[in-house]
Design a protein around this motif. Structure first.
Motif, PDB file in Angstrom:
ATOM      1  N   PHE A   1     -43.052 -50.962  92.572  1.00 23.31           N
ATOM      2  CA  PHE A   1     -43.310 -51.818  91.476  1.00 23.31           C
ATOM      3  C   PHE A   1     -43.977 -52.863  91.832  1.00 23.31           C
ATOM      4  CE2 PHE A   1     -41.086 -48.804  88.710  1.00 23.31           C
ATOM      5  CZ  PHE A   1     -40.194 -48.253  89.486  1.00 23.31           C
ATOM      6  N   ARG A   2     -44.883 -53.458  91.028  1.00 20.85           N
ATOM      7  CA  ARG A   2     -45.643 -54.866  91.256  1.00 20.85           C
ATOM      8  C   ARG A   2     -45.538 -55.632  90.085  1.00 20.85           C
ATOM      9  NH1 ARG A   2     -51.734 -52.901  92.787  1.00 20.85           N
ATOM     10  NH2 ARG A   2     -52.306 -52.509  90.532  1.00 20.85           N
ATOM     11  N   GLN A   3     -45.629 -56.963  90.269  1.00 16.75           N
ATOM     12  CA  GLN A   3     -45.691 -57.853  88.984  1.00 16.75           C
ATOM     13  C   GLN A   3     -46.590 -58.830  89.270  1.00 16.75           C
ATOM     14  OE1 GLN A   3     -41.956 -59.364  87.396  1.00 16.75           O
ATOM     15  NE2 GLN A   3     -42.757 -59.670  85.504  1.00 16.75           N
ATOM     16  N   ALA A   4     -47.733 -58.900  88.747  1.00 16.46           N
ATOM     17  CA  ALA A   4     -48.671 -59.936  88.963  1.00 16.46           C
ATOM     18  C   ALA A   4     -48.463 -60.953  87.996  1.00 16.46           C
ATOM     19  CB  ALA A   4     -50.052 -59.217  88.568  1.00 16.46           C
ATOM     20  N   PRO A   5     -49.044 -62.188  88.433  1.00 16.84           N
ATOM     21  CA  PRO A   5     -48.832 -63.231  87.661  1.00 16.84           C
ATOM     22  C   PRO A   5     -49.175 -63.172  86.228  1.00 16.84           C
ATOM     23  CG  PRO A   5     -49.847 -63.979  89.629  1.00 16.84           C
ATOM     24  CD  PRO A   5     -49.670 -62.388  89.538  1.00 16.84           C
TER      25      PRO A   5
ATOM     26  N   THR B   1     -39.796 -40.964  88.931  1.00 15.26           N
ATOM     27  CA  THR B   1     -40.446 -41.427  87.729  1.00 15.26           C
ATOM     28  C   THR B   1     -41.048 -42.842  87.890  1.00 15.26           C
ATOM     29  OG1 THR B   1     -39.993 -42.321  85.310  1.00 15.26           O
ATOM     30  CG2 THR B   1     -38.127 -42.361  87.007  1.00 15.26           C
ATOM     31  N   MET B   2     -42.117 -43.079  87.166  1.00  9.44           N
ATOM     32  CA  MET B   2     -42.502 -44.626  87.456  1.00  9.44           C
ATOM     33  C   MET B   2     -41.897 -45.575  86.588  1.00  9.44           C
ATOM     34  SD  MET B   2     -45.890 -44.560  89.955  1.00  9.44           S
ATOM     35  CE  MET B   2     -46.774 -43.712  88.761  1.00  9.44           C
ATOM     36  N   ASP B   3     -40.988 -45.203  85.516  1.00  6.59           N
ATOM     37  CA  ASP B   3     -40.590 -45.919  84.739  1.00  6.59           C
ATOM     38  C   ASP B   3     -39.440 -46.839  85.083  1.00  6.59           C
ATOM     39  OD1 ASP B   3     -39.286 -45.424  81.110  1.00  6.59           O
ATOM     40  OD2 ASP B   3     -38.868 -47.406  82.402  1.00  6.59           O
TER      41      ASP B   3
ATOM     42  N   THR C   1     -58.596 -57.613  94.844  1.00  9.35           N
ATOM     43  CA  THR C   1     -57.830 -58.823  94.473  1.00  9.35           C
ATOM     44  C   THR C   1     -56.749 -58.578  93.120  1.00  9.35           C
ATOM     45  OG1 THR C   1     -59.888 -59.381  93.151  1.00  9.35           O
ATOM     46  CG2 THR C   1     -59.841 -60.368  95.064  1.00  9.35           C
ATOM     47  N   GLU C   2     -57.066 -57.434  92.720  1.00  5.62           N
ATOM     48  CA  GLU C   2     -56.289 -57.296  91.510  1.00  5.62           C
ATOM     49  C   GLU C   2     -54.909 -56.415  92.012  1.00  5.62           C
ATOM     50  OE1 GLU C   2     -59.577 -56.396  91.547  1.00  5.62           O
ATOM     51  OE2 GLU C   2     -59.939 -54.682  90.858  1.00  5.62           O
ATOM     52  N   ASP C   3     -54.880 -56.282  93.146  1.00  6.05           N
ATOM     53  CA  ASP C   3     -53.751 -55.648  93.919  1.00  6.05           C
ATOM     54  C   ASP C   3     -52.639 -57.016  94.183  1.00  6.05           C
ATOM     55  OD1 ASP C   3     -55.358 -53.460  95.579  1.00  6.05           O
ATOM     56  OD2 ASP C   3     -54.293 -53.016  93.997  1.00  6.05           O
ATOM     57  N   THR C   4     -53.096 -58.313  93.833  1.00  4.21           N
ATOM     58  CA  THR C   4     -52.363 -59.730  94.248  1.00  4.21           C
ATOM     59  C   THR C   4     -51.024 -59.224  93.362  1.00  4.21           C
ATOM     60  OG1 THR C   4     -53.892 -60.644  95.082  1.00  4.21           O
ATOM     61  CG2 THR C   4     -52.113 -61.956  94.206  1.00  4.21           C
ATOM     62  N   ALA C   5     -49.712 -59.406  93.825  1.00  6.29           N
ATOM     63  CA  ALA C   5     -48.564 -59.234  92.924  1.00  6.29           C
ATOM     64  C   ALA C   5     -47.481 -59.376  93.936  1.00  6.29           C
ATOM     65  CB  ALA C   5     -48.589 -57.852  92.170  1.00  6.29           C
ATOM     66  N   VAL C   6     -46.314 -59.800  93.182  1.00  5.88           N
ATOM     67  CA  VAL C   6     -44.964 -59.511  93.911  1.00  5.88           C
ATOM     68  C   VAL C   6     -44.506 -57.713  93.851  1.00  5.88           C
ATOM     69  CG1 VAL C   6     -42.911 -60.084  94.007  1.00  5.88           C
ATOM     70  CG2 VAL C   6     -44.297 -61.730  93.535  1.00  5.88           C
ATOM     71  N   TYR C   7     -44.385 -57.432  95.211  1.00  5.61           N
ATOM     72  CA  TYR C   7     -44.098 -56.130  95.157  1.00  5.61           C
ATOM     73  C   TYR C   7     -42.463 -55.792  95.219  1.00  5.61           C
ATOM     74  CZ  TYR C   7     -49.070 -54.593  95.124  1.00  5.61           C
ATOM     75  OH  TYR C   7     -50.299 -54.369  94.947  1.00  5.61           O
ATOM     76  N   TYR C   8     -41.987 -54.754  94.609  1.00  7.66           N
ATOM     77  CA  TYR C   8     -40.711 -54.317  94.660  1.00  7.66           C
ATOM     78  C   TYR C   8     -40.340 -52.812  95.059  1.00  7.66           C
ATOM     79  CZ  TYR C   8     -40.018 -58.676  91.783  1.00  7.66           C
ATOM     80  OH  TYR C   8     -40.120 -59.941  91.386  1.00  7.66           O
ATOM     81  N   CYS C   9     -39.676 -52.665  95.817  1.00  9.16           N
ATOM     82  CA  CYS C   9     -38.889 -51.244  96.024  1.00  9.16           C
ATOM     83  C   CYS C   9     -37.622 -51.143  95.405  1.00  9.16           C
ATOM     84  CB  CYS C   9     -38.926 -50.736  97.534  1.00  9.16           C
ATOM     85  SG  CYS C   9     -37.561 -51.683  98.223  1.00  9.16           S
ATOM     86  N   ALA C  10     -37.425 -50.005  94.931  1.00  8.96           N
ATOM     87  CA  ALA C  10     -36.324 -49.600  94.069  1.00  8.96           C
ATOM     88  C   ALA C  10     -35.941 -48.129  94.197  1.00  8.96           C
ATOM     89  CB  ALA C  10     -36.372 -49.998  92.512  1.00  8.96           C
ATOM     90  N   ALA C  11     -34.658 -47.826  93.964  1.00  7.73           N
ATOM     91  CA  ALA C  11     -33.952 -46.534  94.166  1.00  7.73           C
ATOM     92  C   ALA C  11     -33.261 -46.160  93.044  1.00  7.73           C
ATOM     93  CB  ALA C  11     -33.239 -46.492  95.423  1.00  7.73           C
ATOM     94  N   ARG C  12     -33.500 -44.827  92.894  1.00  3.13           N
ATOM     95  CA  ARG C  12     -32.730 -44.080  91.789  1.00  3.13           C
ATOM     96  C   ARG C  12     -32.052 -42.755  92.160  1.00  3.13           C
ATOM     97  NH1 ARG C  12     -35.162 -40.240  87.864  1.00  3.13           N
ATOM     98  NH2 ARG C  12     -33.622 -41.242  86.568  1.00  3.13           N
TER      99      ARG C  12
ATOM    100  N   LYS D   1     -48.176 -61.106  84.122  1.00  2.11           N
ATOM    101  CA  LYS D   1     -48.040 -59.663  83.860  1.00  2.11           C
ATOM    102  C   LYS D   1     -46.741 -58.905  83.826  1.00  2.11           C
ATOM    103  CE  LYS D   1     -52.820 -58.756  84.474  1.00  2.11           C
ATOM    104  NZ  LYS D   1     -54.001 -57.583  85.274  1.00  2.11           N
ATOM    105  N   GLU D   2     -46.591 -57.824  83.018  1.00  3.02           N
ATOM    106  CA  GLU D   2     -45.337 -57.100  83.127  1.00  3.02           C
ATOM    107  C   GLU D   2     -45.177 -56.358  84.423  1.00  3.02           C
ATOM    108  OE1 GLU D   2     -44.463 -56.590  78.495  1.00  3.02           O
ATOM    109  OE2 GLU D   2     -44.678 -54.580  79.782  1.00  3.02           O
ATOM    110  N   ARG D   3     -43.983 -56.012  85.019  1.00  3.23           N
ATOM    111  CA  ARG D   3     -43.941 -55.339  85.917  1.00  3.23           C
ATOM    112  C   ARG D   3     -44.280 -53.924  85.890  1.00  3.23           C
ATOM    113  NH1 ARG D   3     -38.297 -55.918  89.389  1.00  3.23           N
ATOM    114  NH2 ARG D   3     -38.729 -57.907  88.914  1.00  3.23           N
ATOM    115  N   GLU D   4     -45.177 -53.369  86.686  1.00  5.59           N
ATOM    116  CA  GLU D   4     -45.516 -52.019  86.449  1.00  5.59           C
ATOM    117  C   GLU D   4     -45.143 -50.999  87.702  1.00  5.59           C
ATOM    118  OE1 GLU D   4     -49.752 -51.957  86.285  1.00  5.59           O
ATOM    119  OE2 GLU D   4     -50.141 -53.016  88.225  1.00  5.59           O
ATOM    120  N   GLY D   5     -45.038 -49.927  87.484  1.00  4.41           N
ATOM    121  CA  GLY D   5     -45.093 -48.869  88.593  1.00  4.41           C
ATOM    122  C   GLY D   5     -46.243 -48.538  89.352  1.00  4.41           C
TER     123      GLY D   5
END
Length: 122
Positions: A36-40, A103-105, A87-98, A42-46
């Motif tokens: 997931f990533r969250q740009a300044p 799903t990308m929700d 440039t639009e890929d600039t964001a904080v990136y997160y990994c997560a597990a389920r 913006k909401e976090r997105e898958g």
């Protein structure tokens, strides 16, 4: 249970960067791993996910064809290879597990790594 994302970085547009997500305390292979990533402002997105006990992957339309998610079972690590960065890929990136299916929700992900900052300069 812990997820540890690798350090991001600064890269020029058109360049590449690989993020890794290493797990401790559980088997990544038996979990769906999402990026997931969250740009300044913006909401976090898958961005992408790789399904549990499978190599099936999904990608957001915005990164399809440029990003690749893979898993190294022996290293208990999942990677996000990012090519042709924009440039639009600039964001904080997160990994997560389920434990469930792909799903990308983000609401369905229980375990989260710390964010790692990726900055793409023009």
């Amino acid at each position: 249970v812990q997820l540890q994302a690798s350090e991001g970085g600064l890269v020029q547009a058109g360049g590449s960067l690989r993020l890794s997500c290493a797990a401790s305390g559980f088997d990544l292979y038996r979990h769906t791993i999402g990026w997931f990533r969250q740009a300044p402002g913006k909401e976090r997105e898958g961005v992408s996910c790789i399904s549990r006990v499978s190599t099936n992957t999904r990608y957001a339309d915005s990164v399809k064809g440029r990003f690749t998610t893979s898993r190294d079972v022996a290293k208990n690590t999942v990677y996000l290879q990012m090519d042709s960065l924009k440039t639009e890929d600039t964001a904080v990136y997160y990994c997560a597990a389920r434990a469930g299916m792909a799903t990308m929700d983000l609401l369905y992900y229980k375990y989260w790594g710390q964010g790692t900052k990726v900055t793409v300069s023009s």
